[in-house]
Design a protein around this motif. Sequence first.
Motif, PDB file in Angstrom:
ATOM      1  N   MET A   1     -14.921  26.280  50.545  1.00  0.00           N
ATOM      2  CA  MET A   1     -15.641  25.543  51.752  1.00  0.00           C
ATOM      3  C   MET A   1     -17.179  25.828  52.043  1.00  0.00           C
ATOM      4  SD  MET A   1     -13.788  23.050  52.579  1.00  0.00           S
ATOM      5  CE  MET A   1     -14.547  22.255  54.362  1.00  0.00           C
ATOM      6  N   GLY A   2     -17.433  27.303  51.618  1.00  0.00           N
ATOM      7  CA  GLY A   2     -18.718  28.044  51.876  1.00  0.00           C
ATOM      8  C   GLY A   2     -19.787  27.219  51.196  1.00  0.00           C
ATOM      9  N   PHE A   3     -19.272  26.782  49.741  1.00  0.00           N
ATOM     10  CA  PHE A   3     -20.608  26.195  48.997  1.00  0.00           C
ATOM     11  C   PHE A   3     -20.742  24.772  49.426  1.00  0.00           C
ATOM     12  CE2 PHE A   3     -21.584  23.779  45.171  1.00  0.00           C
ATOM     13  CZ  PHE A   3     -22.687  24.368  44.871  1.00  0.00           C
ATOM     14  N   ILE A   4     -19.783  24.055  49.874  1.00  0.00           N
ATOM     15  CA  ILE A   4     -20.078  22.692  50.328  1.00  0.00           C
ATOM     16  C   ILE A   4     -20.617  22.736  51.872  1.00  0.00           C
ATOM     17  CG2 ILE A   4     -18.861  20.552  50.827  1.00  0.00           C
ATOM     18  CD1 ILE A   4     -16.702  21.323  49.069  1.00  0.00           C
ATOM     19  N   ARG A   5     -20.543  23.769  52.604  1.00  0.00           N
ATOM     20  CA  ARG A   5     -21.181  23.657  53.804  1.00  0.00           C
ATOM     21  C   ARG A   5     -22.582  24.155  53.497  1.00  0.00           C
ATOM     22  NH1 ARG A   5     -18.585  27.457  58.066  1.00  0.00           N
ATOM     23  NH2 ARG A   5     -16.904  26.057  57.769  1.00  0.00           N
ATOM     24  N   THR A   6     -22.709  24.838  52.632  1.00  0.00           N
ATOM     25  CA  THR A   6     -24.143  25.444  52.416  1.00  0.00           C
ATOM     26  C   THR A   6     -24.992  24.257  51.766  1.00  0.00           C
ATOM     27  OG1 THR A   6     -23.367  27.853  51.945  1.00  0.00           O
ATOM     28  CG2 THR A   6     -25.673  27.231  51.245  1.00  0.00           C
ATOM     29  N   THR A   7     -24.251  23.658  50.885  1.00  0.00           N
ATOM     30  CA  THR A   7     -25.036  22.521  50.306  1.00  0.00           C
ATOM     31  C   THR A   7     -25.435  21.470  51.163  1.00  0.00           C
ATOM     32  OG1 THR A   7     -23.875  23.067  47.969  1.00  0.00           O
ATOM     33  CG2 THR A   7     -24.926  21.136  48.110  1.00  0.00           C
ATOM     34  N   PHE A   8     -24.257  21.314  51.875  1.00  0.00           N
ATOM     35  CA  PHE A   8     -24.688  20.033  52.780  1.00  0.00           C
ATOM     36  C   PHE A   8     -25.798  20.579  53.871  1.00  0.00           C
ATOM     37  CE2 PHE A   8     -23.408  18.239  57.215  1.00  0.00           C
ATOM     38  CZ  PHE A   8     -23.760  16.853  56.598  1.00  0.00           C
ATOM     39  N   PHE A  10     -28.208  22.353  53.319  1.00  0.00           N
ATOM     40  CA  PHE A  10     -29.385  22.420  52.546  1.00  0.00           C
ATOM     41  C   PHE A  10     -30.035  20.958  52.385  1.00  0.00           C
ATOM     42  CE2 PHE A  10     -31.783  22.215  48.419  1.00  0.00           C
ATOM     43  CZ  PHE A  10     -32.814  23.126  48.743  1.00  0.00           C
ATOM     44  N   MET A  11     -29.097  20.062  52.159  1.00  0.00           N
ATOM     45  CA  MET A  11     -29.519  18.600  51.909  1.00  0.00           C
ATOM     46  C   MET A  11     -30.066  18.089  53.189  1.00  0.00           C
ATOM     47  SD  MET A  11     -29.355  18.043  48.902  1.00  0.00           S
ATOM     48  CE  MET A  11     -29.310  16.272  48.525  1.00  0.00           C
ATOM     49  N   VAL A  12     -29.340  18.384  54.318  1.00  0.00           N
ATOM     50  CA  VAL A  12     -29.457  17.822  55.506  1.00  0.00           C
ATOM     51  C   VAL A  12     -30.917  18.310  55.868  1.00  0.00           C
ATOM     52  CG1 VAL A  12     -29.194  17.752  58.088  1.00  0.00           C
ATOM     53  CG2 VAL A  12     -27.220  17.305  56.413  1.00  0.00           C
ATOM     54  N   GLY A  13     -31.383  19.678  55.774  1.00  0.00           N
ATOM     55  CA  GLY A  13     -32.458  20.115  56.000  1.00  0.00           C
ATOM     56  C   GLY A  13     -33.481  19.654  55.266  1.00  0.00           C
ATOM     57  N   THR A  14     -33.226  19.584  53.958  1.00  0.00           N
ATOM     58  CA  THR A  14     -34.432  18.731  52.948  1.00  0.00           C
ATOM     59  C   THR A  14     -34.637  17.514  53.311  1.00  0.00           C
ATOM     60  OG1 THR A  14     -33.546  20.102  51.207  1.00  0.00           O
ATOM     61  CG2 THR A  14     -34.907  18.303  50.589  1.00  0.00           C
ATOM     62  N   TRP A  16     -34.255  16.053  56.380  1.00  0.00           N
ATOM     63  CA  TRP A  16     -34.996  16.011  57.714  1.00  0.00           C
ATOM     64  C   TRP A  16     -36.558  16.371  57.556  1.00  0.00           C
ATOM     65  CZ3 TRP A  16     -34.258  14.081  62.104  1.00  0.00           C
ATOM     66  CH2 TRP A  16     -35.057  14.630  63.275  1.00  0.00           C
ATOM     67  N   GLY A  17     -36.778  17.441  56.504  1.00  0.00           N
ATOM     68  CA  GLY A  17     -38.119  17.653  56.198  1.00  0.00           C
ATOM     69  C   GLY A  17     -39.081  16.773  55.701  1.00  0.00           C
ATOM     70  N   VAL A  18     -38.299  15.823  54.693  1.00  0.00           N
ATOM     71  CA  VAL A  18     -39.075  14.718  54.141  1.00  0.00           C
ATOM     72  C   VAL A  18     -39.213  13.649  55.296  1.00  0.00           C
ATOM     73  CG1 VAL A  18     -38.794  12.822  52.543  1.00  0.00           C
ATOM     74  CG2 VAL A  18     -38.013  15.091  52.061  1.00  0.00           C
ATOM     75  N   TYR A  19     -38.409  13.475  56.125  1.00  0.00           N
ATOM     76  CA  TYR A  19     -38.546  12.641  57.181  1.00  0.00           C
ATOM     77  C   TYR A  19     -39.586  12.831  58.253  1.00  0.00           C
ATOM     78  CZ  TYR A  19     -37.853   9.991  61.497  1.00  0.00           C
ATOM     79  OH  TYR A  19     -38.083   9.089  62.575  1.00  0.00           O
ATOM     80  N   ILE A  20     -39.708  14.083  58.548  1.00  0.00           N
ATOM     81  CA  ILE A  20     -40.832  14.415  59.452  1.00  0.00           C
ATOM     82  C   ILE A  20     -42.246  14.657  58.732  1.00  0.00           C
ATOM     83  CG2 ILE A  20     -41.681  16.952  60.572  1.00  0.00           C
ATOM     84  CD1 ILE A  20     -39.433  15.409  62.081  1.00  0.00           C
ATOM     85  N   CYS A  21     -42.161  14.984  57.596  1.00  0.00           N
ATOM     86  CA  CYS A  21     -43.476  15.016  56.917  1.00  0.00           C
ATOM     87  C   CYS A  21     -44.200  13.503  56.733  1.00  0.00           C
ATOM     88  CB  CYS A  21     -43.358  15.606  55.399  1.00  0.00           C
ATOM     89  SG  CYS A  21     -43.337  17.428  55.565  1.00  0.00           S
TER      90      CYS A  21
END
Length: 59
Positions: A1-8, A10-14, A16-21
């Motif tokens: 579960m840790g890998f899936i949570r970390t990947t999720f 990271f993807m949400v943060g990426t 969100w960053g694209v949206y903000i920029c």
Amino acid sequence: MGFIRTTFTFMVGTLWGVYICQNYNIPDIRRFADSDLVMAKQIEETYPKPKSEDKDVLQ
């Protein structure tokens, strides 16, 4: 579960960053870094480290 949570997270943060920029006026970080580097070089040239005379005495 840790890998899936970390990947999720990271993807949400990426995404969100694209949206903000894309939708807000974000300053260019590279330009600020370059100007800071130029100022640091100028300060280094203006205030050089004094040469130590103790090295000549010890040799």
